[in-house]
Scaffold this motif. Structure first.
Motif, mmCIF file in Angstrom:
data_model
loop_
_atom_site.group_PDB
_atom_site.id
_atom_site.type_symbol
_atom_site.label_atom_id
_atom_site.label_comp_id
_atom_site.label_asym_id
_atom_site.label_seq_id
_atom_site.Cartn_x
_atom_site.Cartn_y
_atom_site.Cartn_z
ATOM 1 N N LEU A 177 0.833 -1.201 0.000
ATOM 2 C CA LEU A 177 0.000 0.000 0.000
ATOM 3 C C LEU A 177 0.869 1.253 0.000
ATOM 4 C CD1 LEU A 177 -2.712 -1.092 2.611
ATOM 5 C CD2 LEU A 177 -3.012 -0.899 0.133
ATOM 6 N N ARG A 178 1.901 1.266 0.838
ATOM 7 C CA ARG A 178 2.775 2.447 0.909
ATOM 8 C C ARG A 178 3.544 2.657 -0.383
ATOM 9 N NH1 ARG A 178 3.652 0.279 6.122
ATOM 10 N NH2 ARG A 178 5.585 -0.716 5.449
ATOM 11 N N THR A 179 3.940 1.553 -1.017
ATOM 12 C CA THR A 179 4.757 1.648 -2.228
ATOM 13 C C THR A 179 3.929 2.065 -3.432
ATOM 14 O OG1 THR A 179 6.282 -0.050 -1.405
ATOM 15 C CG2 THR A 179 6.270 0.362 -3.784
ATOM 16 N N HIS A 180 2.746 1.466 -3.588
ATOM 17 C CA HIS A 180 1.937 1.703 -4.785
ATOM 18 C C HIS A 180 0.898 2.805 -4.592
ATOM 19 C CE1 HIS A 180 3.533 -1.696 -7.121
ATOM 20 N NE2 HIS A 180 3.650 -2.296 -5.953
ATOM 21 N N THR A 181 0.581 3.130 -3.343
ATOM 22 C CA THR A 181 -0.393 4.178 -3.005
ATOM 23 C C THR A 181 -1.584 4.209 -3.966
ATOM 24 O OG1 THR A 181 0.844 5.880 -4.240
ATOM 25 C CG2 THR A 181 1.336 5.629 -1.881
ATOM 26 N N ASP A 206 -1.057 4.215 6.133
ATOM 27 C CA ASP A 206 -0.339 3.931 4.893
ATOM 28 C C ASP A 206 -0.944 4.633 3.691
ATOM 29 O OD1 ASP A 206 1.528 2.158 6.140
ATOM 30 O OD2 ASP A 206 -0.059 0.660 6.236
ATOM 31 N N LEU A 207 -2.221 5.018 3.816
ATOM 32 C CA LEU A 207 -2.922 5.688 2.717
ATOM 33 C C LEU A 207 -3.629 6.934 3.270
ATOM 34 C CD1 LEU A 207 -4.529 2.491 1.126
ATOM 35 C CD2 LEU A 207 -2.605 3.781 0.184
ATOM 36 N N GLU A 234 -4.373 9.664 2.071
ATOM 37 C CA GLU A 234 -5.263 10.358 1.148
ATOM 38 C C GLU A 234 -6.528 9.553 0.840
ATOM 39 O OE1 GLU A 234 -4.577 13.472 0.222
ATOM 40 O OE2 GLU A 234 -2.800 13.274 1.497
ATOM 41 N N TYR A 257 -5.722 1.814 7.958
ATOM 42 C CA TYR A 257 -5.358 2.030 6.562
ATOM 43 C C TYR A 257 -4.846 3.448 6.332
ATOM 44 C CZ TYR A 257 -7.332 -2.320 4.660
ATOM 45 O OH TYR A 257 -7.577 -3.629 4.344
ATOM 46 N N THR A 316 -7.814 4.981 -2.996
ATOM 47 C CA THR A 316 -8.532 4.041 -2.129
ATOM 48 C C THR A 316 -9.781 4.670 -1.541
ATOM 49 O OG1 THR A 316 -6.466 2.905 -1.549
ATOM 50 C CG2 THR A 316 -8.337 2.581 -0.074
#
Length: 292
Positions: A226-230, A255-256, A258, A252, A233
């Motif tokens: 999740l952090r890498t591909h953002t 890590d996300l 936004e 969530y 969501t």
């Protein structure tokens, strides 16, 4: 008389690794695609009203996992019912249908399957919709942790799990935290119970319950993904879920940050009470993805 626009919902099978996998499909093939992964103890049937709401404007695909709904249920003596294996089948399903680009809706069991799929095919995931699909330790309730602590051969373990496969167990899952029980379609749990009453399916559910604790060891990997591909969501969560807690939904946002975040005053099956609100959020979300 005003003409109504209603979706054409197709009910199909495709062969994946020798298994007949059932799936529902609706909407224009050139519209934004949403791949929906169901949870326990249900099937793609849980998304039927969402298909009716969104299936005219968006391309929706919802498979039944092996051992669920109308998909094949091979004997557990011949088929390994683990979440790793379910994810392999669904990855094959995506490849057979040649789905190159899709938003991913994950719910309950669909979350550990979906995150494995996302890791295997990260370039295909355009966005993520999470509805009571856990990926954080704090999202595990004490009640659910008690199930996760059970092991094969442990005295009384199977009996405890089998209680979850009864009418009382399903009523608890469908109705806990619900404010308006009359909005919960009893046909859903009736269908689930009919399948759960089959001896072979009881063994399937035992195997998957005993395997679920392995998912927790994968949480750090999924969080890193999740952090890498953002991925864009949308989080829609029934905050009174007896299994996956509100804390798991909020996690969530670490890590996300936004992510769009929406809590609903309901239980595990949030679509039962809040279809209109959630369908509207999904439509707006898919429109934004399409607009870039």
């Amino acid at each position: 008389m005003t003409a109504l626009t209603l979706p054409r919902i197709a009910h199909r099978h495709v062969e994946v690794d020798g298994l007949r996998i059932f799936y529902r499909e609706a909407g224009p093939a050139d519209a934004p695609t949403l791949l929906l992964l169901h949870g326990f103890p249900t099937s793609s049937h849980q998304f039927r009203r969402l298909f009716e709401s969104l299936g005219s404007d968006y391309h929706l695909i919802a498979p039944d996992l092996p051992g669920f709904g109308h998909s094949d249920t091979p004997d557990p003596a011949e088929f390994s019912y683990t979440f790793d294996h379910l994810a392999e089948v669904i990855t094959g399903f995506v490849d057979v249908l040649d789905l190159r680009s899709y938003a991913l809706y994950v719910f309950d069991y669909g979350a550990p399957v979906g995150f494995r799929l996302a890791q295997a095919r990260p370039e295909r995931v355009t966005g993520l919709i999470v509805q009571n699909g856990n990926a954080y330790q704090e999202g595990i309730s004490e009640l659910f942790q008690q199930l996760l602590d059970l092991r094969p051969g442990q005295p009384g373990a199977e009996e405890i799990i089998r209680r979850e496969l009864t009418r009382a167990g399903l009523d608890f899952q469908y109705l806990t935290g619900v404010r308006n029980p009359e909005l919960v379609d009893p046909d859903s749990s009736a269908l689930d119970l009919r399948l759960l009453d089959l001896p072979l399916n009881q063994r399937v559910q035992l195997a998957l319950t005993f395997d679920y604790h392995h998912n927790l060891t994968r949480y750090p990997d999924w969080q890193q993904w999740l952090r890498t591909h953002t991925p864009p969501t949308l989080i829609t969560w029934g905050r009174h879920d007896p299994f996956f807690t509100e804390a798991g939904a909020r996690a969530y946002l670490r890590d996300l940050p936004e992510a769009q975040f929406h809590l609903f005053e309901t239980g595990h099956f949030a679509l039962e009470e809040h279809l209109q609100e959630i369908a509207t959020l999904i439509a707006e979300f898919l429109d934004k993805l399409a607009a870039g």
